[in-house]
Design a protein around this motif. Sequence first.
Motif, PDB file in Angstrom:
ATOM      1  N   GLN A   1      36.032 -64.313   3.663  1.00  0.00           N
ATOM      2  CA  GLN A   1      35.073 -65.176   4.477  1.00  0.00           C
ATOM      3  C   GLN A   1      33.768 -64.099   3.937  1.00  0.00           C
ATOM      4  O   GLN A   1      32.511 -65.289   4.119  1.00  0.00           O
ATOM      5  CB  GLN A   1      35.063 -63.684   6.283  1.00  0.00           C
ATOM      6  N   GLN A   2      33.505 -63.449   3.542  1.00  0.00           N
ATOM      7  CA  GLN A   2      31.767 -62.986   3.686  1.00  0.00           C
ATOM      8  C   GLN A   2      31.838 -64.471   1.824  1.00  0.00           C
ATOM      9  O   GLN A   2      30.767 -64.398   2.023  1.00  0.00           O
ATOM     10  CB  GLN A   2      31.908 -61.744   2.402  1.00  0.00           C
ATOM     11  N   LEU A   3      32.899 -64.651   0.955  1.00  0.00           N
ATOM     12  CA  LEU A   3      32.282 -65.404   0.114  1.00  0.00           C
ATOM     13  C   LEU A   3      32.024 -67.025   0.467  1.00  0.00           C
ATOM     14  O   LEU A   3      31.204 -67.657  -0.184  1.00  0.00           O
ATOM     15  CB  LEU A   3      33.471 -65.434  -1.077  1.00  0.00           C
ATOM     16  N   ILE A   4      32.645 -66.852   1.189  1.00  0.00           N
ATOM     17  CA  ILE A   4      32.717 -68.097   2.357  1.00  0.00           C
ATOM     18  C   ILE A   4      31.504 -68.714   3.199  1.00  0.00           C
ATOM     19  O   ILE A   4      30.981 -70.075   2.899  1.00  0.00           O
ATOM     20  CB  ILE A   4      34.188 -68.412   3.040  1.00  0.00           C
ATOM     21  N   GLU A   5      31.505 -67.836   3.251  1.00  0.00           N
ATOM     22  CA  GLU A   5      29.628 -67.817   4.178  1.00  0.00           C
ATOM     23  C   GLU A   5      28.370 -67.882   3.051  1.00  0.00           C
ATOM     24  O   GLU A   5      27.553 -68.585   3.582  1.00  0.00           O
ATOM     25  CB  GLU A   5      29.513 -66.538   5.514  1.00  0.00           C
ATOM     26  N   GLU A   6      28.623 -66.641   2.095  1.00  0.00           N
ATOM     27  CA  GLU A   6      27.517 -66.940   1.103  1.00  0.00           C
ATOM     28  C   GLU A   6      27.677 -68.321   0.436  1.00  0.00           C
ATOM     29  O   GLU A   6      26.737 -69.236   0.237  1.00  0.00           O
ATOM     30  CB  GLU A   6      28.103 -66.461   0.271  1.00  0.00           C
ATOM     31  N   GLU A   7      28.994 -68.939   0.848  1.00  0.00           N
ATOM     32  CA  GLU A   7      28.769 -70.494  -0.324  1.00  0.00           C
ATOM     33  C   GLU A   7      27.760 -71.576   0.677  1.00  0.00           C
ATOM     34  O   GLU A   7      27.445 -72.533   0.892  1.00  0.00           O
ATOM     35  CB  GLU A   7      30.674 -71.072  -0.289  1.00  0.00           C
ATOM     36  N   ASN A   8      28.695 -71.243   1.393  1.00  0.00           N
ATOM     37  CA  ASN A   8      28.181 -72.638   3.330  1.00  0.00           C
ATOM     38  C   ASN A   8      26.180 -71.899   2.955  1.00  0.00           C
ATOM     39  O   ASN A   8      25.742 -73.354   3.498  1.00  0.00           O
ATOM     40  CB  ASN A   8      28.684 -71.781   4.388  1.00  0.00           C
TER      41      ASN A   8
ATOM     42  N   LYS B   1      24.748 -71.727   0.742  1.00  0.00           N
ATOM     43  CA  LYS B   1      24.122 -72.565  -0.815  1.00  0.00           C
ATOM     44  C   LYS B   1      24.061 -73.676  -0.525  1.00  0.00           C
ATOM     45  O   LYS B   1      22.706 -74.381   0.184  1.00  0.00           O
ATOM     46  CB  LYS B   1      24.926 -72.057  -1.877  1.00  0.00           C
ATOM     47  N   GLU B   2      25.292 -74.462   0.470  1.00  0.00           N
ATOM     48  CA  GLU B   2      25.251 -75.517   0.641  1.00  0.00           C
ATOM     49  C   GLU B   2      23.882 -75.669   1.795  1.00  0.00           C
ATOM     50  O   GLU B   2      23.297 -77.185   1.467  1.00  0.00           O
ATOM     51  CB  GLU B   2      26.941 -75.737   1.692  1.00  0.00           C
TER      52      GLU B   2
ATOM     53  N   ASP C   1      21.309 -74.575   2.002  1.00  0.00           N
ATOM     54  CA  ASP C   1      19.975 -74.580   1.299  1.00  0.00           C
ATOM     55  C   ASP C   1      19.566 -76.207   0.801  1.00  0.00           C
ATOM     56  O   ASP C   1      18.926 -76.479   0.298  1.00  0.00           O
ATOM     57  CB  ASP C   1      19.729 -72.918  -0.017  1.00  0.00           C
ATOM     58  N   GLN C   2      21.194 -76.676  -0.108  1.00  0.00           N
ATOM     59  CA  GLN C   2      20.488 -78.086  -1.059  1.00  0.00           C
ATOM     60  C   GLN C   2      20.439 -78.666   0.015  1.00  0.00           C
ATOM     61  O   GLN C   2      19.927 -79.853   0.067  1.00  0.00           O
ATOM     62  CB  GLN C   2      22.158 -77.647  -1.526  1.00  0.00           C
ATOM     63  N   LYS C   3      21.168 -79.134   1.192  1.00  0.00           N
ATOM     64  CA  LYS C   3      20.899 -80.179   2.405  1.00  0.00           C
ATOM     65  C   LYS C   3      18.787 -79.894   2.925  1.00  0.00           C
ATOM     66  O   LYS C   3      18.507 -81.056   2.560  1.00  0.00           O
ATOM     67  CB  LYS C   3      21.294 -80.044   3.768  1.00  0.00           C
ATOM     68  N   ASP C   4      18.987 -78.842   2.650  1.00  0.00           N
ATOM     69  CA  ASP C   4      17.082 -79.260   3.038  1.00  0.00           C
ATOM     70  C   ASP C   4      16.593 -78.756   2.124  1.00  0.00           C
ATOM     71  O   ASP C   4      14.558 -79.458   2.072  1.00  0.00           O
ATOM     72  CB  ASP C   4      17.065 -77.598   3.403  1.00  0.00           C
ATOM     73  N   ARG C   5      16.825 -79.265   0.981  1.00  0.00           N
ATOM     74  CA  ARG C   5      15.622 -79.997  -0.390  1.00  0.00           C
ATOM     75  C   ARG C   5      15.418 -81.968   0.127  1.00  0.00           C
ATOM     76  O   ARG C   5      16.736 -82.138   0.477  1.00  0.00           O
ATOM     77  CB  ARG C   5      16.230 -79.764  -1.729  1.00  0.00           C
ATOM     78  N   PRO C   6      14.299 -82.019  -0.438  1.00  0.00           N
ATOM     79  CA  PRO C   6      14.413 -83.430   0.023  1.00  0.00           C
ATOM     80  C   PRO C   6      15.369 -84.702  -1.037  1.00  0.00           C
ATOM     81  O   PRO C   6      15.453 -84.144  -1.751  1.00  0.00           O
ATOM     82  CB  PRO C   6      13.095 -83.935  -1.172  1.00  0.00           C
ATOM     83  N   LYS C   7      15.728 -85.695  -0.200  1.00  0.00           N
ATOM     84  CA  LYS C   7      17.033 -86.023  -1.199  1.00  0.00           C
ATOM     85  C   LYS C   7      16.857 -88.054  -1.263  1.00  0.00           C
ATOM     86  O   LYS C   7      16.099 -88.310  -1.087  1.00  0.00           O
ATOM     87  CB  LYS C   7      18.035 -86.606   0.055  1.00  0.00           C
ATOM     88  N   VAL C   8      16.880 -87.996  -2.891  1.00  0.00           N
ATOM     89  CA  VAL C   8      16.508 -89.203  -2.959  1.00  0.00           C
ATOM     90  C   VAL C   8      17.412 -90.706  -3.391  1.00  0.00           C
ATOM     91  O   VAL C   8      18.919 -89.862  -2.970  1.00  0.00           O
ATOM     92  CB  VAL C   8      16.815 -89.417  -5.183  1.00  0.00           C
TER      93      VAL C   8
END
Length: 380
Positions: free
Chosen positions: A108-115, A117-118, A120-127
């Motif tokens: 559970q901890q690993l999955i929550e960490e991966e989620n 990270k994802e 955080d990536q979604k919050d970045r501007p997309k091209v």
Amino acid sequence: MNKTHWMVRLVQIAAVLFVLFGCLMVFIYTPFYSKLIVKSLNYFVPVEVDQLAAQSQKMGALSDDDSFEPGSDLWIARQAYLKLMEQAIQSDEPQDLTVIQARYKALQQLIEEENQKENDQKDRPKVPLLNTQVVSASEAEVDNPAQKMKDLLEMNSAENKGLMTQYTEFLKTHEIEQPASEAEPIDDETYHDLAKMDLAKTNGQSVKQPTAEPYAIVVLGGGLTLDKNDKDIIVNDYTRLRLETTLDVERQHKLPIVLSGVEAPYMQAWLKNYDVDAKLLEDRSMNTCENSRFSSLLLQKKGGAPTVILITDQYHMPRTRRLFALNGIETIPVVAPMPTTLTTWRPSEKNYDHSRRANYELLATLRDVWFGSSDCREVP
């Protein structure tokens, strides 16, 4: 010296027995009889936890939250965990359960960490991508939402099957530092807080300090009855008083509540009227033995609870604590009142209600200790 005729002797013996029986009946109608039975049961009935069975509850990572979104990584991990837990329980190897629980917590901890990270990536501007008109074949196959949901819940998609296999392998093989760590001992301050609420008070019984903090509140049903309209089914006075006691405990200890017995849905509805949401229902048990067995299985599947607060009446408590101990769960007793109160000293019909309840529990305890409970099912 003249010898007494046997008929006279027989009458004398009958008279003495009649007087003794009369005294016993009077004693039964006094408050002292039921108190004596309760004191004896609390003293003689063993409540030592079976250490082998206790291995299945050691982690204590209890959760009553099943709100994972179907198809999410956490939801799939939960399915893999429950599947392995069920296999371990059926294989009669409770020592494996603590390892699975520890691995599941790590997963559970690993999955929550991966989620995270994802996210955080979604919050970045997309091209924006070129060729947005191109639609893959796999995207075109999701036109039927009903079929998509069916594939999701039955793990028919290749992606879900792959994750299920991956998580199952993780739960089987992942190395952990402390696969069977002991529950943390309860500190003195917490214990004194519990004592203030009479959690360790059972009609004068001296209860030793629990070895761990409670992880859940377990409430045993006491029966159902008909409402005043003779149509609707409601909880009876025994169950109602146990639920009222539950409200007092829940206000100070925000713990998951387990409602045990066929009365569980009605108990849940009663608590909802007081804004208390009991999510863990064990509604298959038909007797005290099944109460303890099925509740322990439910707690195992939810993550484990080596120590619980147990709520029932004073006559039911000793036998119930023993049965929970045999299933690996230490109990902190909280006595719920009876529908009738004992008089101070005089014989009364209300006292007899208590004596009758005491007699039943005395005989049931002797049966359980000497012969076991023959009408106790192994699984719900």
